[in-house]
Design a protein around this motif. Sequence first.
Motif, PDB file in Angstrom:
ATOM      1  N   GLU A   1       0.798  -1.143  -0.002  1.00  0.00           N
ATOM      2  CA  GLU A   1       0.242   0.120  -0.185  1.00  0.00           C
ATOM      3  C   GLU A   1       1.033   1.141   0.090  1.00  0.00           C
ATOM      4  O   GLU A   1       0.357   2.206  -0.852  1.00  0.00           O
ATOM      5  N   PHE A   2       1.952   1.013   0.692  1.00  0.00           N
ATOM      6  CA  PHE A   2       2.951   2.326   0.792  1.00  0.00           C
ATOM      7  C   PHE A   2       3.556   2.596  -0.479  1.00  0.00           C
ATOM      8  O   PHE A   2       3.463   3.838  -0.824  1.00  0.00           O
ATOM      9  N   MET A   3       3.969   1.606  -0.966  1.00  0.00           N
ATOM     10  CA  MET A   3       4.611   1.791  -2.540  1.00  0.00           C
ATOM     11  C   MET A   3       3.481   2.298  -3.525  1.00  0.00           C
ATOM     12  O   MET A   3       4.006   2.682  -4.413  1.00  0.00           O
ATOM     13  N   ALA A   4       2.392   1.997  -3.263  1.00  0.00           N
ATOM     14  CA  ALA A   4       1.455   2.345  -4.362  1.00  0.00           C
ATOM     15  C   ALA A   4       0.925   3.754  -4.296  1.00  0.00           C
ATOM     16  O   ALA A   4       0.276   4.276  -5.293  1.00  0.00           O
ATOM     17  N   ARG A   5       1.494   4.463  -3.121  1.00  0.00           N
ATOM     18  CA  ARG A   5       1.103   5.780  -3.186  1.00  0.00           C
ATOM     19  C   ARG A   5       1.939   6.657  -4.043  1.00  0.00           C
ATOM     20  O   ARG A   5       2.997   6.306  -4.463  1.00  0.00           O
ATOM     21  N   GLN A   6       1.559   8.033  -4.236  1.00  0.00           N
ATOM     22  CA  GLN A   6       2.133   8.792  -4.976  1.00  0.00           C
ATOM     23  C   GLN A   6       3.514   9.383  -3.945  1.00  0.00           C
ATOM     24  O   GLN A   6       3.230   9.211  -2.697  1.00  0.00           O
ATOM     25  N   PRO A   7       4.612   9.624  -4.797  1.00  0.00           N
ATOM     26  CA  PRO A   7       5.801   9.897  -4.075  1.00  0.00           C
ATOM     27  C   PRO A   7       5.564  10.988  -3.058  1.00  0.00           C
ATOM     28  O   PRO A   7       5.989  11.008  -1.933  1.00  0.00           O
ATOM     29  N   SER A   8       4.579  11.978  -3.243  1.00  0.00           N
ATOM     30  CA  SER A   8       4.494  12.918  -2.218  1.00  0.00           C
ATOM     31  C   SER A   8       3.702  12.539  -1.178  1.00  0.00           C
ATOM     32  O   SER A   8       3.620  13.259   0.035  1.00  0.00           O
ATOM     33  N   GLN A   9       3.063  11.444  -1.159  1.00  0.00           N
ATOM     34  CA  GLN A   9       2.332  10.834   0.156  1.00  0.00           C
ATOM     35  C   GLN A   9       3.233   9.828   0.718  1.00  0.00           C
ATOM     36  O   GLN A   9       2.660   8.999   1.648  1.00  0.00           O
TER      37      GLN A   9
ATOM     38  N   LEU B   1       9.478   9.193   4.735  1.00  0.00           N
ATOM     39  CA  LEU B   1      10.639   8.633   5.471  1.00  0.00           C
ATOM     40  C   LEU B   1      10.214   7.970   6.589  1.00  0.00           C
ATOM     41  O   LEU B   1      10.773   6.575   6.807  1.00  0.00           O
ATOM     42  N   GLU B   2       9.376   8.575   7.483  1.00  0.00           N
ATOM     43  CA  GLU B   2       9.111   7.832   8.696  1.00  0.00           C
ATOM     44  C   GLU B   2       8.307   6.821   8.673  1.00  0.00           C
ATOM     45  O   GLU B   2       8.437   5.744   9.116  1.00  0.00           O
ATOM     46  N   MET B   3       7.445   6.770   7.759  1.00  0.00           N
ATOM     47  CA  MET B   3       6.412   5.746   7.620  1.00  0.00           C
ATOM     48  C   MET B   3       7.253   4.482   6.888  1.00  0.00           C
ATOM     49  O   MET B   3       6.990   3.356   7.400  1.00  0.00           O
ATOM     50  N   GLY B   4       8.170   4.572   5.908  1.00  0.00           N
ATOM     51  CA  GLY B   4       8.998   3.746   5.488  1.00  0.00           C
ATOM     52  C   GLY B   4       9.943   2.799   6.515  1.00  0.00           C
ATOM     53  O   GLY B   4      10.071   1.800   6.600  1.00  0.00           O
ATOM     54  N   ALA B   5      10.349   3.895   7.508  1.00  0.00           N
ATOM     55  CA  ALA B   5      11.315   3.466   8.442  1.00  0.00           C
ATOM     56  C   ALA B   5      10.412   2.519   9.601  1.00  0.00           C
ATOM     57  O   ALA B   5      10.920   1.753  10.124  1.00  0.00           O
ATOM     58  N   LEU B   6       9.262   2.963   9.663  1.00  0.00           N
ATOM     59  CA  LEU B   6       8.309   2.172  10.529  1.00  0.00           C
ATOM     60  C   LEU B   6       8.078   0.830  10.071  1.00  0.00           C
ATOM     61  O   LEU B   6       8.046   0.023  10.705  1.00  0.00           O
ATOM     62  N   LEU B   7       7.858   0.543   8.750  1.00  0.00           N
ATOM     63  CA  LEU B   7       7.581  -0.554   8.293  1.00  0.00           C
ATOM     64  C   LEU B   7       8.581  -1.493   8.334  1.00  0.00           C
ATOM     65  O   LEU B   7       8.797  -2.770   8.460  1.00  0.00           O
ATOM     66  N   VAL B   8       9.913  -0.868   7.861  1.00  0.00           N
ATOM     67  CA  VAL B   8      11.123  -1.858   8.077  1.00  0.00           C
ATOM     68  C   VAL B   8      11.473  -2.294   9.579  1.00  0.00           C
ATOM     69  O   VAL B   8      11.835  -3.384   9.900  1.00  0.00           O
ATOM     70  N   ALA B   9      10.957  -1.252  10.521  1.00  0.00           N
ATOM     71  CA  ALA B   9      11.529  -1.614  11.623  1.00  0.00           C
ATOM     72  C   ALA B   9      10.388  -2.899  12.261  1.00  0.00           C
ATOM     73  O   ALA B   9      10.783  -3.695  13.028  1.00  0.00           O
ATOM     74  N   LYS B  10       9.100  -2.658  11.706  1.00  0.00           N
ATOM     75  CA  LYS B  10       8.014  -3.600  12.143  1.00  0.00           C
ATOM     76  C   LYS B  10       8.435  -5.006  11.500  1.00  0.00           C
ATOM     77  O   LYS B  10       8.201  -6.024  12.140  1.00  0.00           O
TER      78      LYS B  10
END
Length: 211
Positions: free
Chosen positions: A179-187, A190-199
Amino acid sequence: MTNMDTFYPLWSFSDLPDELLLRILSCDCITVFDLCRAAATCSRLNNIVETQNLWRLKLMHHWPKVWDQLPYKKKVTDWHDEVKQLMCFDRQVQKLVSSLSSRLYQNLRLASNVHLTSPVYNEVDALVLSTNYAPYYVLNALRKIVENGSQFENMTEKYYALKVMSHVRQGICIREWEEFMARQPSQQSLEMGALLVAKWFQPHTDINIKQ
């Protein structure tokens, strides 16, 4: 009747207005089981107990970790049903985890780090995919098993609960990443990406960004 009764008439619980009864039932000290007992006493209380916001508050107060993780809360129309599902998953997950020791005993004898078998994964996935919020309810049930009692109690069940937890959490991560990768780059942040990696790398830890 005494003189005191003249000045201080006796009141019963049923004399209170619906709004006040709802306020009382919303208190944190009133459990879900208390609500069920109250609903069984009379039709008036049953109608009050069916108030959706009451069950929403119960889930929020009694299962705060679940509440923090639930996405799209505004789309929920039946919080009473969600609480029933949550409690139902408790029983189903407990039954599944309790059965794993005997089912996987042979695998455990042959390997020091046993992996869950495909049939077990299939059962877990069937639970996780059964409702919109099933993954979070399954995780709640697994967390209860892991945190129940002292560190050295029911270690076999806790071992398998952690195995299942890793599978469920990483499955959620895959869907959230897609879902994250399907979003537009503006949406994308970095915080959300880091959160998913940590999870992904810490599947036994509750990691969440509070809004």
